[in-house]
Design a protein around this motif. Structure first.
Motif, PDB file in Angstrom:
ATOM      1  N   THR A  87       2.831  11.445  12.179  1.00 18.70           N
ATOM      2  CA  THR A  87       3.610  10.253  11.835  1.00 18.70           C
ATOM      3  C   THR A  87       4.275  10.294  10.463  1.00 18.70           C
ATOM      4  O   THR A  87       5.214   9.548  10.222  1.00 18.70           O
ATOM      5  N   ARG A  88       3.804  11.133   9.567  1.00 17.04           N
ATOM      6  CA  ARG A  88       4.315  11.061   8.196  1.00 17.04           C
ATOM      7  C   ARG A  88       4.969  12.328   7.678  1.00 17.04           C
ATOM      8  O   ARG A  88       5.513  12.325   6.583  1.00 17.04           O
ATOM      9  N   GLU A  89       4.882  13.397   8.421  1.00 16.61           N
ATOM     10  CA  GLU A  89       5.457  14.657   7.961  1.00 16.61           C
ATOM     11  C   GLU A  89       6.469  15.119   9.009  1.00 16.61           C
ATOM     12  O   GLU A  89       6.086  15.706  10.015  1.00 16.61           O
ATOM     13  N   PRO A  90       7.762  14.824   8.778  1.00 17.72           N
ATOM     14  CA  PRO A  90       8.777  15.048   9.816  1.00 17.72           C
ATOM     15  C   PRO A  90       8.783  16.439  10.441  1.00 17.72           C
ATOM     16  O   PRO A  90       8.845  16.550  11.673  1.00 17.72           O
ATOM     17  N   ALA A  91       8.724  17.486   9.655  1.00 17.63           N
ATOM     18  CA  ALA A  91       8.755  18.840  10.234  1.00 17.63           C
ATOM     19  C   ALA A  91       7.539  19.082  11.126  1.00 17.63           C
ATOM     20  O   ALA A  91       7.647  19.634  12.222  1.00 17.63           O
ATOM     21  N   SER A  93       5.761  16.729  12.519  1.00 18.05           N
ATOM     22  CA  SER A  93       5.830  15.778  13.613  1.00 18.05           C
ATOM     23  C   SER A  93       6.584  16.352  14.806  1.00 18.05           C
ATOM     24  O   SER A  93       6.131  16.266  15.951  1.00 18.05           O
ATOM     25  N   ILE A  94       7.721  16.964  14.550  1.00 14.03           N
ATOM     26  CA  ILE A  94       8.523  17.556  15.632  1.00 14.03           C
ATOM     27  C   ILE A  94       7.759  18.691  16.299  1.00 14.03           C
ATOM     28  O   ILE A  94       7.689  18.775  17.526  1.00 14.03           O
ATOM     29  N   ALA A  95       7.160  19.548  15.503  1.00 17.03           N
ATOM     30  CA  ALA A  95       6.415  20.682  16.059  1.00 17.03           C
ATOM     31  C   ALA A  95       5.200  20.210  16.858  1.00 17.03           C
ATOM     32  O   ALA A  95       4.902  20.759  17.926  1.00 17.03           O
ATOM     33  N   LEU A  96       4.494  19.194  16.367  1.00 16.70           N
ATOM     34  CA  LEU A  96       3.342  18.652  17.091  1.00 16.70           C
ATOM     35  C   LEU A  96       3.763  18.060  18.428  1.00 16.70           C
ATOM     36  O   LEU A  96       3.117  18.278  19.459  1.00 16.70           O
ATOM     37  N   TYR A  97       4.841  17.300  18.406  1.00 16.98           N
ATOM     38  CA  TYR A  97       5.341  16.689  19.630  1.00 16.98           C
ATOM     39  C   TYR A  97       5.705  17.779  20.637  1.00 16.98           C
ATOM     40  O   TYR A  97       5.317  17.717  21.802  1.00 16.98           O
ATOM     41  N   GLN A  98       6.436  18.791  20.191  1.00 18.60           N
ATOM     42  CA  GLN A  98       6.836  19.889  21.081  1.00 18.60           C
ATOM     43  C   GLN A  98       5.617  20.632  21.624  1.00 18.60           C
ATOM     44  O   GLN A  98       5.587  21.022  22.790  1.00 18.60           O
ATOM     45  N   PHE A  99       4.621  20.832  20.770  1.00 22.13           N
ATOM     46  CA  PHE A  99       3.391  21.495  21.208  1.00 22.13           C
ATOM     47  C   PHE A  99       2.717  20.685  22.317  1.00 22.13           C
ATOM     48  O   PHE A  99       2.329  21.230  23.355  1.00 22.13           O
ATOM     49  N   GLY A 100       2.572  19.373  22.096  1.00 18.77           N
ATOM     50  CA  GLY A 100       1.928  18.516  23.088  1.00 18.77           C
ATOM     51  C   GLY A 100       2.647  18.526  24.421  1.00 18.77           C
ATOM     52  O   GLY A 100       2.030  18.642  25.482  1.00 18.77           O
ATOM     53  N   ILE A 101       3.985  18.434  24.378  1.00 22.39           N
ATOM     54  CA  ILE A 101       4.789  18.461  25.599  1.00 22.39           C
ATOM     55  C   ILE A 101       4.636  19.806  26.304  1.00 22.39           C
ATOM     56  O   ILE A 101       4.491  19.871  27.528  1.00 22.39           O
ATOM     57  N   ALA A 102       4.659  20.891  25.539  1.00 16.32           N
ATOM     58  CA  ALA A 102       4.516  22.226  26.130  1.00 16.32           C
ATOM     59  C   ALA A 102       3.150  22.367  26.801  1.00 16.32           C
ATOM     60  O   ALA A 102       3.049  22.910  27.903  1.00 16.32           O
ATOM     61  N   PHE A 103       2.107  21.864  26.157  1.00 13.14           N
ATOM     62  CA  PHE A 103       0.773  21.965  26.752  1.00 13.14           C
ATOM     63  C   PHE A 103       0.712  21.193  28.064  1.00 13.14           C
ATOM     64  O   PHE A 103       0.255  21.715  29.084  1.00 13.14           O
TER      65      PHE A 103
END
Length: 126
Positions: A87-91, A93-103
């Protein structure tokens, strides 16, 4: 400093790698892992339904998923730490979101709808 998150997916062996801090952690996508996640309150099927309907996964469920995946491979991650990055670190945040979707996509791969209904079990054939 925990470093950058990134993902490398190898769909043939059904594994995904996440970097936490200075270390890479390979996560094998197995029935055992999915059972572990579901027994810890993560409904992977509902997360996939959200994605299929065009919605984003619920933020705290995504954070919990990532936390549980890290813990599963031996990283002593805390959900507060994952949520801060989400929620607070934009770079991150994007990578975490992409990781979750990929999983999630690895657990429930897309079906080629053009092939649905073309084959029938032997008992249904005349």
């Amino acid at each position: 400093y925990l470093g950058k998150w990134y993902l490398m997916a190898n769909f043939l062996s059904k594994s995904i790698t996440i970097k936490w801090g200075d270390s890479d952690h390979k996560i094998a996508v197995t029935n055992e892992l999915c059972n572990h996640l579901e027994s810890n309150g993560i409904n992977l099927f509902n997360m996939q339904l959200d994605l299929n309907s065009g919605q984003s996964p619920k933020l705290f469920l995504l954070g919990n998923l990532i936390t549980q995946l890290l813990r599963y491979v031996g990283v002593p991650a805390m959900q507060d730490e994952v949520m801060r990055k989400l929620t607070r670190e934009p770079a991150d945040s994007i990578a975490l979101y992409q990781f979750g979707i990929a999983f999630i996509s690895m657990v429930f791969p897309a079906v080629d709808e053009s092939e649905l209904g073309k084959s029938q079990p032997e008992t249904a054939q005349k």
